[in-house]
Design a protein around this motif. Structure first.
Motif, PDB file in Angstrom:
ATOM      1  N   TYR A  47     -43.139-131.802  85.866  1.00 50.55           N
ATOM      2  CA  TYR A  47     -42.210-130.745  86.295  1.00 50.55           C
ATOM      3  C   TYR A  47     -41.242-130.382  85.169  1.00 50.55           C
ATOM      4  O   TYR A  47     -40.976-129.204  84.912  1.00 50.55           O
ATOM      5  CB  TYR A  47     -41.423-131.215  87.514  1.00 50.55           C
ATOM      6  CG  TYR A  47     -40.541-130.140  88.117  1.00 50.55           C
ATOM      7  CD1 TYR A  47     -40.978-129.354  89.169  1.00 50.55           C
ATOM      8  CD2 TYR A  47     -39.259-129.901  87.606  1.00 50.55           C
ATOM      9  CE1 TYR A  47     -40.174-128.371  89.709  1.00 50.55           C
ATOM     10  CE2 TYR A  47     -38.452-128.916  88.129  1.00 50.55           C
ATOM     11  CZ  TYR A  47     -38.913-128.152  89.187  1.00 50.55           C
ATOM     12  OH  TYR A  47     -38.121-127.166  89.703  1.00 50.55           O
ATOM     13  N   CYS A  48     -40.700-131.401  84.502  1.00 53.25           N
ATOM     14  CA  CYS A  48     -39.748-131.149  83.413  1.00 53.25           C
ATOM     15  C   CYS A  48     -40.392-130.380  82.266  1.00 53.25           C
ATOM     16  O   CYS A  48     -39.721-129.630  81.552  1.00 53.25           O
ATOM     17  CB  CYS A  48     -39.172-132.465  82.899  1.00 53.25           C
ATOM     18  SG  CYS A  48     -38.029-133.260  84.048  1.00 53.25           S
ATOM     19  N   VAL A  49     -41.685-130.587  82.067  1.00 48.15           N
ATOM     20  CA  VAL A  49     -42.399-129.880  81.001  1.00 48.15           C
ATOM     21  C   VAL A  49     -42.674-128.428  81.400  1.00 48.15           C
ATOM     22  O   VAL A  49     -42.538-127.500  80.594  1.00 48.15           O
ATOM     23  CB  VAL A  49     -43.718-130.607  80.660  1.00 48.15           C
ATOM     24  CG1 VAL A  49     -44.560-129.768  79.689  1.00 48.15           C
ATOM     25  CG2 VAL A  49     -43.430-131.978  80.061  1.00 48.15           C
ATOM     26  N   LEU A  50     -43.020-128.202  82.677  1.00 50.12           N
ATOM     27  CA  LEU A  50     -43.434-126.868  83.113  1.00 50.12           C
ATOM     28  C   LEU A  50     -42.276-125.958  83.516  1.00 50.12           C
ATOM     29  O   LEU A  50     -42.330-124.744  83.292  1.00 50.12           O
ATOM     30  CB  LEU A  50     -44.405-126.991  84.297  1.00 50.12           C
ATOM     31  CG  LEU A  50     -45.739-127.701  84.033  1.00 50.12           C
ATOM     32  CD1 LEU A  50     -46.555-127.770  85.311  1.00 50.12           C
ATOM     33  CD2 LEU A  50     -46.524-126.988  82.937  1.00 50.12           C
ATOM     34  N   TYR A  51     -41.211-126.516  84.116  1.00 49.51           N
ATOM     35  CA  TYR A  51     -40.144-125.702  84.698  1.00 49.51           C
ATOM     36  C   TYR A  51     -38.793-126.023  84.075  1.00 49.51           C
ATOM     37  O   TYR A  51     -38.610-127.092  83.477  1.00 49.51           O
ATOM     38  CB  TYR A  51     -40.061-125.940  86.211  1.00 49.51           C
ATOM     39  CG  TYR A  51     -41.291-125.527  86.961  1.00 49.51           C
ATOM     40  CD1 TYR A  51     -41.465-124.209  87.378  1.00 49.51           C
ATOM     41  CD2 TYR A  51     -42.287-126.452  87.257  1.00 49.51           C
ATOM     42  CE1 TYR A  51     -42.602-123.826  88.070  1.00 49.51           C
ATOM     43  CE2 TYR A  51     -43.426-126.078  87.952  1.00 49.51           C
ATOM     44  CZ  TYR A  51     -43.577-124.767  88.352  1.00 49.51           C
ATOM     45  OH  TYR A  51     -44.697-124.381  89.042  1.00 49.51           O
ATOM     46  N   GLY A  59     -27.223-124.044  79.001  1.00 47.43           N
ATOM     47  CA  GLY A  59     -28.326-123.683  79.886  1.00 47.43           C
ATOM     48  C   GLY A  59     -29.151-124.895  80.244  1.00 47.43           C
ATOM     49  O   GLY A  59     -28.617-125.955  80.549  1.00 47.43           O
ATOM     50  N   ALA A  60     -30.455-124.740  80.174  1.00 44.03           N
ATOM     51  CA  ALA A  60     -31.367-125.838  80.490  1.00 44.03           C
ATOM     52  C   ALA A  60     -32.673-125.606  79.751  1.00 44.03           C
ATOM     53  O   ALA A  60     -32.943-124.514  79.231  1.00 44.03           O
ATOM     54  CB  ALA A  60     -31.605-125.912  81.995  1.00 44.03           C
ATOM     55  N   THR A  61     -33.477-126.667  79.679  1.00 44.99           N
ATOM     56  CA  THR A  61     -34.798-126.497  79.065  1.00 44.99           C
ATOM     57  C   THR A  61     -35.582-125.459  79.848  1.00 44.99           C
ATOM     58  O   THR A  61     -35.625-125.515  81.079  1.00 44.99           O
ATOM     59  CB  THR A  61     -35.545-127.833  79.066  1.00 44.99           C
ATOM     60  OG1 THR A  61     -35.589-128.364  80.404  1.00 44.99           O
ATOM     61  CG2 THR A  61     -34.865-128.835  78.162  1.00 44.99           C
ATOM     62  N   PRO A  62     -36.216-124.472  79.195  1.00 45.96           N
ATOM     63  CA  PRO A  62     -36.846-123.350  79.914  1.00 45.96           C
ATOM     64  C   PRO A  62     -38.161-123.704  80.594  1.00 45.96           C
ATOM     65  O   PRO A  62     -38.539-123.050  81.570  1.00 45.96           O
ATOM     66  CB  PRO A  62     -37.063-122.308  78.809  1.00 45.96           C
ATOM     67  CG  PRO A  62     -37.213-123.126  77.567  1.00 45.96           C
ATOM     68  CD  PRO A  62     -36.294-124.295  77.733  1.00 45.96           C
TER      69      PRO A  62
END
Length: 287
Positions: A47-51, A59-62
């Motif tokens: 999930y962290c890789v995809l979203y 912000g956040a990782t895209p």
């Protein structure tokens, strides 16, 4: 190497921990629970890789999929706007009265007008449009500026005593306290109260009637039924914008309050104002 201790009752190996004679059994977690736990870890990494997931300073990782909840909302809104574009276009191209002649457009306008009313109008007129002191009830048959669909539309579009709109509704009551005696104001207030059966002093009524005819009937009418052309309210019913007793009526005669309503035409656009007019007209009091 220490010998493993086996609990005599359960036959399970102990951990070696003991408290107050109670020994802890070395019972492993169920396999299915462990594999479920490991699965959640793997899912979290994917999930962290995809979203978007990990908070950053700005912000956040895209995520590699480029997903955005705001982007999804924008797409949903765009689809909704496209679906209703035809109705909005029709409403913009016709007079507001013609909308009422088309049942399909009327249903659309009432739904859209109700939504707009909750956002822009309910703060003053209430969620159910029942009004409040100083803010008219829009459910009844009494209209300061007229209750036809065209009159309601004009009031919403241009407002009341709104200086920024040259076509705004203008109607102001003089401050009679500047040129009438206190006893004259009291007499007039008692006469006005008598017209709708409010508690009053009968001794003032005859004098108050004469004063009303001389000073008030030009705007409120000889029968005190009001005049929508001037925004003058009816005084012979049970509807009172600023209080229905002799004291409140006296205060309004002496130093009247004048409410201000914004003009919504430039803010909301023609289609939304027409939908608002149709919605307000549909509440039951529209003429």
């Amino acid at each position: 190497m220490s010998k493993k201790e086996i609990d005599e009752i359960s036959g399970v190996e102990t951990t070696g921990h003991e408290w107050d004679g109670i020994k802890e059994l070395n019972t492993p977690m169920p396999r299915w629970w462990l594999w479920t736990f490991y699965g959640t870890i793997v899912w979290a990494v994917i999930y962290c890789v995809l979203y978007p997931a990990i908070p950053l300073i700005n912000g956040a990782t895209p995520g590699i999929l480029g997903y955005s909840s705001r982007g999804e909302l924008a797409k949903t809104v765009a689809v909704a706007d496209e679906a209703k574009a035809e109705f909005v276009s029709q409403i913009e191209s016709m007079d507001v009265g013609a909308v009422l002649e088309n049942p399909e457009l009327t249903r659309f306008a009432v739904a859209g007008g109700e939504s707009a009313f909750k956002v822009y109008c309910s703060q003053c007129h209430g969620a159910g449009a029942a009004g409040a002191p100083g803010y008219p009830n829009l459910n009844d048959d009494e209209w300061l500026w007229g209750g036809s669909i065209d009159e309601i539309h004009a009031t919403i579009a241009h407002g009341v005593r709104y200086d920024a709109d040259e076509d705004t509704r203008i109607g102001e009551m003089p401050a009679f306290g500047e040129f009438m005696e206190r006893d004259q104001i009291r007499a007039t207030a008692n006469y006005v109260a008598s017209l709708s059966g409010l508690e009053h002093n009968e001794a003032y009524v005859e004098e108050g009637k004469t004063l009303f005819e001389e000073n008030c009937s030009a705007c409120h009418g000889e029968d005190a039924g009001g005049m929508t052309d001037l925004g003058a309210p009816s005084l012979n019913d049970a509807i009172w914008l600023y209080g229905g007793n002799v004291e409140a009526i006296s205060a309004q005669i002496s130093k009247p309050q004048h409410g201000v309503m914004p003009a919504w035409q430039d803010r909301l656009g023609d289609a939304t104002v027409k939908q608002l007019a149709v919605y307000v007209h549909s509440l039951g009091g529209g003429q």
